[in-house]
Design an enzyme around this catalytic site. Structure first.
Site, PDB file in Angstrom:
ATOM      1  N   TYR A   1       7.230   3.851   1.083  1.00  0.00           N
ATOM      2  CA  TYR A   1       7.248   5.125   0.352  1.00  0.00           C
ATOM      3  C   TYR A   1       6.863   6.278   1.268  1.00  0.00           C
ATOM      4  O   TYR A   1       7.549   7.315   1.305  1.00  0.00           O
ATOM      5  CB  TYR A   1       6.289   5.040  -0.841  1.00  0.00           C
TER       6      TYR A   1
ATOM      7  N   VAL B   1       0.831  -1.204   0.000  1.00  0.00           N
ATOM      8  CA  VAL B   1       0.000   0.000   0.000  1.00  0.00           C
ATOM      9  C   VAL B   1       0.869   1.259   0.000  1.00  0.00           C
ATOM     10  O   VAL B   1       0.365   2.364  -0.192  1.00  0.00           O
ATOM     11  CB  VAL B   1      -0.959  -0.013   1.204  1.00  0.00           C
TER      12      VAL B   1
ATOM     13  N   GLU C   1       8.528   1.519  11.176  1.00  0.00           N
ATOM     14  CA  GLU C   1       7.683   0.953  10.123  1.00  0.00           C
ATOM     15  C   GLU C   1       7.428  -0.525  10.372  1.00  0.00           C
ATOM     16  O   GLU C   1       8.372  -1.317  10.540  1.00  0.00           O
ATOM     17  CB  GLU C   1       8.326   1.126   8.739  1.00  0.00           C
ATOM     18  N   GLY C   2       6.166  -0.904  10.370  1.00  0.00           N
ATOM     19  CA  GLY C   2       5.806  -2.296  10.544  1.00  0.00           C
ATOM     20  C   GLY C   2       5.973  -3.090   9.262  1.00  0.00           C
ATOM     21  O   GLY C   2       6.447  -2.591   8.239  1.00  0.00           O
ATOM     22  N   ALA C   3       5.582  -4.349   9.316  1.00  0.00           N
ATOM     23  CA  ALA C   3       5.609  -5.230   8.146  1.00  0.00           C
ATOM     24  C   ALA C   3       4.179  -5.617   7.811  1.00  0.00           C
ATOM     25  O   ALA C   3       3.413  -6.008   8.701  1.00  0.00           O
ATOM     26  CB  ALA C   3       6.447  -6.471   8.429  1.00  0.00           C
ATOM     27  N   GLY C   4       3.803  -5.490   6.549  1.00  0.00           N
ATOM     28  CA  GLY C   4       2.441  -5.826   6.156  1.00  0.00           C
ATOM     29  C   GLY C   4       1.429  -4.899   6.809  1.00  0.00           C
ATOM     30  O   GLY C   4       1.661  -3.694   6.946  1.00  0.00           O
TER      31      GLY C   4
ATOM     32  N   LYS D   1       3.697   1.771   2.474  1.00  0.00           N
ATOM     33  CA  LYS D   1       4.225   2.139   3.803  1.00  0.00           C
ATOM     34  C   LYS D   1       5.648   2.668   3.710  1.00  0.00           C
ATOM     35  O   LYS D   1       6.001   3.666   4.336  1.00  0.00           O
ATOM     36  CB  LYS D   1       4.208   0.944   4.749  1.00  0.00           C
TER      37      LYS D   1
ATOM     38  N   LYS E   1      13.142  -0.103  10.906  1.00  0.00           N
ATOM     39  CA  LYS E   1      12.330  -1.204  10.367  1.00  0.00           C
ATOM     40  C   LYS E   1      12.762  -2.451  11.129  1.00  0.00           C
ATOM     41  O   LYS E   1      13.760  -3.089  10.779  1.00  0.00           O
ATOM     42  CB  LYS E   1      12.590  -1.364   8.863  1.00  0.00           C
TER      43      LYS E   1
END
Length: 224
Positions: free
Chosen positions: A17, A13, A113-116, A15, A36
């Protein structure tokens, strides 16, 4: 120190960027760092394991690649829990918490920043991305898209976060192309969610006007 957790309504989606855009723009005015914790889908480049999100962020913001921005780099391009199982690596959340604590002491704004998306397993049957959000207690920035289907994805994520008592700082509508249905999608999500703090980011946008940026992050010129 202010911390923000950047998640999305799903994979791809934008994230990274949005995280990179925020990182690049905030650094103009205030000391900002990025983290991250877990990256799957890593690859070898010149015999060095490379995290694609870190590579994108470094290229986008014009900084040197720094592997210390990520604690767990996993090769399989799947959910963190499965990638770690495939590689037979245990994810130790204490290592992640310690790194966040260290970074907090050295910066003014920390972007994690998370994952997924929101409901992503980190450790199978034990620990999920929303558990991580609750543990560090950072307000969440939700990245959504403006495509057809965007209303459903955004509202489900918003309602789930609220059901877990996770504070939503704001929503970013990414990839806006000025189509009429996109305007309506944004209008519906904002009205039905009651969220007031939001940004609309166009495709390939690489700057954010200072007032918009400061308003979104509740910053004051005197602090920067």
């Amino acid at each position: 120190m202010q911390g923000f957790f950047i998640t999305g309504v799903g994979t791809d989606v934008g994230k990274t960027y949005i995280s990179s855009l925020f990182f690049k723009e905030l650094r103009k005015y205030i000391k900002t760092d990025y983290y991250k914790p877990i990256q799957s889908g890593c690859f070898y480049e010149r015999e060095k394991l490379t995290a694609p999100d870190l590579k994108f962020l470094s290229n986008f913001s014009g900084i040197s690649y720094d592997s210390k921005m990520c604690s767990y780099m996993l090769i399989p391009e799947v959910s963190p829990h499965l990638a770690s199982e495939i590689e037979n690596k245990n994810i130790d959340m204490k290592i992640i918490y310690d790194e966040i604590e260290r970074k907090e002491k050295e910066t003014s704004i920390l972007l994690v920043e998370g994952a997924g998306g929101v409901y992503v397993p980190i450790i199978r049957d034990k620990f999920y991305m929303f558990d991580f959000m609750k543990k560090i207690d950072y307000p969440v920035i939700l990245v959504a898209n403006t495509k057809v289907g965007g209303i459903n994805h955004a509202m489900l994520s918003i309602e789930f976060l609220r059901s877990k008592n996770i504070k939503i700082h704001g929503i970013v509508f990414n990839g806006y192309t000025e189509k009429d249905f996109e305007d309506d999608n944004i209008k519906v999500v904002l009205k039905d969610s009651g969220i007031k703090n939001y940004l609309v980011i166009k495709e390939n946008q690489n700057e954010i006007e200072k007032n918009q940026l400061f308003n979104f992050f509740n910053l004051e010129d005197s602090l920067c």
